[in-house]
Design a protein around this motif. Sequence first.
Motif, PDB file in Angstrom:
ATOM      1  N   MET A 171       0.830  -1.197   0.000  1.00  0.00           N
ATOM      2  CA  MET A 171       0.000   0.000   0.000  1.00  0.00           C
ATOM      3  C   MET A 171       0.865   1.247   0.000  1.00  0.00           C
ATOM      4  O   MET A 171       2.091   1.179   0.097  1.00  0.00           O
ATOM      5  CB  MET A 171      -0.974   0.017   1.192  1.00  0.00           C
ATOM      6  N   CYS A 172       0.197   2.408  -0.094  1.00  0.00           N
ATOM      7  CA  CYS A 172       0.907   3.682  -0.216  1.00  0.00           C
ATOM      8  C   CYS A 172       0.104   4.787   0.466  1.00  0.00           C
ATOM      9  O   CYS A 172      -1.130   4.837   0.346  1.00  0.00           O
ATOM     10  CB  CYS A 172       1.078   4.009  -1.700  1.00  0.00           C
ATOM     11  N   TYR A 173       0.805   5.670   1.182  1.00  0.00           N
ATOM     12  CA  TYR A 173       0.182   6.856   1.761  1.00  0.00           C
ATOM     13  C   TYR A 173       0.346   8.029   0.796  1.00  0.00           C
ATOM     14  O   TYR A 173       1.443   8.300   0.311  1.00  0.00           O
ATOM     15  CB  TYR A 173       0.856   7.216   3.087  1.00  0.00           C
ATOM     16  N   MET A 174      -0.748   8.739   0.547  1.00  0.00           N
ATOM     17  CA  MET A 174      -0.716   9.961  -0.260  1.00  0.00           C
ATOM     18  C   MET A 174      -1.578  11.005   0.444  1.00  0.00           C
ATOM     19  O   MET A 174      -2.640  11.395  -0.016  1.00  0.00           O
ATOM     20  CB  MET A 174      -1.210   9.693  -1.677  1.00  0.00           C
ATOM     21  N   MET A 175      -1.115  11.463   1.585  1.00  0.00           N
ATOM     22  CA  MET A 175      -1.891  12.328   2.457  1.00  0.00           C
ATOM     23  C   MET A 175      -1.314  13.738   2.576  1.00  0.00           C
ATOM     24  O   MET A 175      -1.673  14.488   3.473  1.00  0.00           O
ATOM     25  CB  MET A 175      -2.005  11.699   3.847  1.00  0.00           C
ATOM     26  N   SER A 176      -0.449  14.122   1.666  1.00  0.00           N
ATOM     27  CA  SER A 176       0.173  15.440   1.762  1.00  0.00           C
ATOM     28  C   SER A 176      -0.804  16.570   1.487  1.00  0.00           C
ATOM     29  O   SER A 176      -1.588  16.510   0.543  1.00  0.00           O
ATOM     30  CB  SER A 176       1.339  15.538   0.774  1.00  0.00           C
ATOM     31  N   LYS A 177      -0.718  17.602   2.293  1.00  0.00           N
ATOM     32  CA  LYS A 177      -1.522  18.808   2.084  1.00  0.00           C
ATOM     33  C   LYS A 177      -1.012  19.609   0.896  1.00  0.00           C
ATOM     34  O   LYS A 177      -1.747  20.395   0.284  1.00  0.00           O
ATOM     35  CB  LYS A 177      -1.485  19.667   3.347  1.00  0.00           C
ATOM     36  N   ASP A 178       0.242  19.418   0.534  1.00  0.00           N
ATOM     37  CA  ASP A 178       0.879  20.243  -0.488  1.00  0.00           C
ATOM     38  C   ASP A 178       1.092  19.527  -1.824  1.00  0.00           C
ATOM     39  O   ASP A 178       1.765  20.059  -2.703  1.00  0.00           O
ATOM     40  CB  ASP A 178       2.226  20.737   0.031  1.00  0.00           C
ATOM     41  N   ALA A 179       0.525  18.355  -1.986  1.00  0.00           N
ATOM     42  CA  ALA A 179       0.665  17.637  -3.255  1.00  0.00           C
ATOM     43  C   ALA A 179      -0.182  18.304  -4.339  1.00  0.00           C
ATOM     44  O   ALA A 179      -1.153  19.009  -4.056  1.00  0.00           O
ATOM     45  CB  ALA A 179       0.251  16.182  -3.088  1.00  0.00           C
ATOM     46  N   TYR A 180       0.208  18.071  -5.578  1.00  0.00           N
ATOM     47  CA  TYR A 180      -0.561  18.534  -6.746  1.00  0.00           C
ATOM     48  C   TYR A 180      -0.696  17.313  -7.640  1.00  0.00           C
ATOM     49  O   TYR A 180       0.238  16.912  -8.316  1.00  0.00           O
ATOM     50  CB  TYR A 180       0.176  19.666  -7.452  1.00  0.00           C
ATOM     51  N   LEU A 181      -1.884  16.700  -7.614  1.00  0.00           N
ATOM     52  CA  LEU A 181      -2.089  15.427  -8.300  1.00  0.00           C
ATOM     53  C   LEU A 181      -2.686  15.564  -9.682  1.00  0.00           C
ATOM     54  O   LEU A 181      -2.564  14.660 -10.507  1.00  0.00           O
ATOM     55  CB  LEU A 181      -2.999  14.530  -7.455  1.00  0.00           C
ATOM     56  N   SER A 182      -3.357  16.675  -9.933  1.00  0.00           N
ATOM     57  CA  SER A 182      -4.046  16.842 -11.206  1.00  0.00           C
ATOM     58  C   SER A 182      -4.467  18.287 -11.367  1.00  0.00           C
ATOM     59  O   SER A 182      -4.712  18.989 -10.377  1.00  0.00           O
ATOM     60  CB  SER A 182      -5.299  15.946 -11.252  1.00  0.00           C
ATOM     61  N   ALA A 183      -4.564  18.725 -12.614  1.00  0.00           N
ATOM     62  CA  ALA A 183      -5.096  20.062 -12.883  1.00  0.00           C
ATOM     63  C   ALA A 183      -6.606  20.093 -12.692  1.00  0.00           C
ATOM     64  O   ALA A 183      -7.211  21.164 -12.661  1.00  0.00           O
ATOM     65  CB  ALA A 183      -4.734  20.497 -14.304  1.00  0.00           C
ATOM     66  N   GLN A 184      -7.213  18.920 -12.560  1.00  0.00           N
ATOM     67  CA  GLN A 184      -8.659  18.821 -12.408  1.00  0.00           C
ATOM     68  C   GLN A 184      -9.086  19.139 -10.973  1.00  0.00           C
ATOM     69  O   GLN A 184      -8.337  18.917 -10.020  1.00  0.00           O
ATOM     70  CB  GLN A 184      -9.121  17.405 -12.760  1.00  0.00           C
ATOM     71  N   GLY A 185     -10.287  19.640 -10.803  1.00  0.00           N
ATOM     72  CA  GLY A 185     -10.906  19.808  -9.493  1.00  0.00           C
ATOM     73  C   GLY A 185     -10.057  20.596  -8.522  1.00  0.00           C
ATOM     74  O   GLY A 185      -9.553  21.671  -8.827  1.00  0.00           O
ATOM     75  N   GLU A 186      -9.882  20.042  -7.316  1.00  0.00           N
ATOM     76  CA  GLU A 186      -9.145  20.712  -6.249  1.00  0.00           C
ATOM     77  C   GLU A 186      -7.638  20.456  -6.316  1.00  0.00           C
ATOM     78  O   GLU A 186      -6.901  20.886  -5.443  1.00  0.00           O
ATOM     79  CB  GLU A 186      -9.674  20.245  -4.892  1.00  0.00           C
ATOM     80  N   HIS A 187      -7.185  19.705  -7.314  1.00  0.00           N
ATOM     81  CA  HIS A 187      -5.765  19.411  -7.566  1.00  0.00           C
ATOM     82  C   HIS A 187      -5.149  18.400  -6.608  1.00  0.00           C
ATOM     83  O   HIS A 187      -4.036  17.953  -6.831  1.00  0.00           O
ATOM     84  CB  HIS A 187      -4.910  20.686  -7.537  1.00  0.00           C
ATOM     85  N   ASN A 188      -5.845  18.032  -5.572  1.00  0.00           N
ATOM     86  CA  ASN A 188      -5.258  17.174  -4.555  1.00  0.00           C
ATOM     87  C   ASN A 188      -6.366  16.392  -3.869  1.00  0.00           C
ATOM     88  O   ASN A 188      -7.535  16.790  -3.887  1.00  0.00           O
ATOM     89  CB  ASN A 188      -4.503  18.023  -3.516  1.00  0.00           C
ATOM     90  N   VAL A 251      -9.466  17.554   6.384  1.00  0.00           N
ATOM     91  CA  VAL A 251      -9.683  17.828   4.963  1.00  0.00           C
ATOM     92  C   VAL A 251     -11.063  18.429   4.799  1.00  0.00           C
ATOM     93  O   VAL A 251     -12.050  17.893   5.319  1.00  0.00           O
ATOM     94  CB  VAL A 251      -9.585  16.529   4.131  1.00  0.00           C
ATOM     95  N   ALA A 252     -11.161  19.565   4.118  1.00  0.00           N
ATOM     96  CA  ALA A 252     -12.468  20.186   3.898  1.00  0.00           C
ATOM     97  C   ALA A 252     -13.344  19.255   3.093  1.00  0.00           C
ATOM     98  O   ALA A 252     -12.873  18.605   2.156  1.00  0.00           O
ATOM     99  CB  ALA A 252     -12.293  21.512   3.154  1.00  0.00           C
ATOM    100  N   PRO A 253     -14.648  19.163   3.420  1.00  0.00           N
ATOM    101  CA  PRO A 253     -15.534  18.233   2.719  1.00  0.00           C
ATOM    102  C   PRO A 253     -15.509  18.390   1.205  1.00  0.00           C
ATOM    103  O   PRO A 253     -15.542  17.429   0.461  1.00  0.00           O
ATOM    104  CB  PRO A 253     -16.918  18.569   3.299  1.00  0.00           C
ATOM    105  N   HIS A 254     -15.418  19.636   0.710  1.00  0.00           N
ATOM    106  CA  HIS A 254     -15.439  19.837  -0.744  1.00  0.00           C
ATOM    107  C   HIS A 254     -14.170  19.355  -1.405  1.00  0.00           C
ATOM    108  O   HIS A 254     -14.115  19.198  -2.624  1.00  0.00           O
ATOM    109  CB  HIS A 254     -15.651  21.318  -1.067  1.00  0.00           C
ATOM    110  N   ALA A 255     -13.111  19.082  -0.614  1.00  0.00           N
ATOM    111  CA  ALA A 255     -11.843  18.650  -1.194  1.00  0.00           C
ATOM    112  C   ALA A 255     -11.711  17.127  -1.189  1.00  0.00           C
ATOM    113  O   ALA A 255     -10.704  16.602  -1.628  1.00  0.00           O
ATOM    114  CB  ALA A 255     -10.680  19.254  -0.409  1.00  0.00           C
ATOM    115  N   MET A 256     -12.723  16.429  -0.704  1.00  0.00           N
ATOM    116  CA  MET A 256     -12.648  14.972  -0.635  1.00  0.00           C
ATOM    117  C   MET A 256     -13.410  14.349  -1.781  1.00  0.00           C
ATOM    118  O   MET A 256     -14.308  14.913  -2.329  1.00  0.00           O
ATOM    119  CB  MET A 256     -13.230  14.475   0.690  1.00  0.00           C
TER     120      MET A 256
END
Length: 256
Positions: A171-188, A251-256
């Motif tokens: 498995m893998c943790y991807m819980m960073s507040k400062d990550a940028y995963l995609s240009a879509q939506g909230e980016h993270n 995590v803000a609800p709209h960011a999940m």
Amino acid sequence: MKNRPRTYVPGDVPAIRVGRAAALAASLLLGLASGSLHAKGSPGMAPIDAYLLDRTKEISLARSAAPDAISKDATILVLTRKGYETAVKGTNGFVCYVGRGFGGAPDWPERWDPKILAAACDNPPAVPTMTALLKLRTALTLAGKSDAEVMDRIKAALRTKEIPPLAAGAMCYMMSKDAYLSAQGEHNMAHVMFYVPTKDGTTWGANLPGSPVMGGNYWYLLPGHEADVAALPAISVFLVATSTYSDGTAVAPHAM
């Protein structure tokens, strides 16, 4: 990929369209090269300098992928012009790093975006296979190998068990507040990710209405690659959003 990922927050309330972003996060770290991979120097790839970070900043971002109790003793990788190298030798078997877009699925439109900075931390069962695949593919891509050369090298590594079959419990943790995963939506999206040697998410209930589990094929983001997938080990990726970032803030609800 048989089912397009979608995600719901607890209580079956549809989230803002982050299912695609989560799928991209998975493919970013896990997608391997195929015949459609762009080689170094292709029109879509920016100069290598655009993907490099200050070493101290990259170490900090990599550590932020997981709670401090995990990442403080993890091995930390940083990206160089030739691929990932160990910046900090850890003691707990976890390996943290910052994934770039070209470490993702070859059919992902955002693959060459220099903004993509996916902080991730693989657990010990994941490191021999998943971290090794990421490192090999990244090095080959930066070395300018052709699509065929990249795929042939990866298949050879899997065939000879230079890169071993996926272990249970990876498995893998991807819980960073400062990550940028995609240009879509909230980016993270803060989440944990599970690597499983299966062809689809049926037994996980992934992508079903009300399920918090999103899932997809490891090798490709989009459908249409069934023949390619059939020639590779069966690996699925399952993601579950977390309610906090790695530092414990909500995590803000709209960011999940």
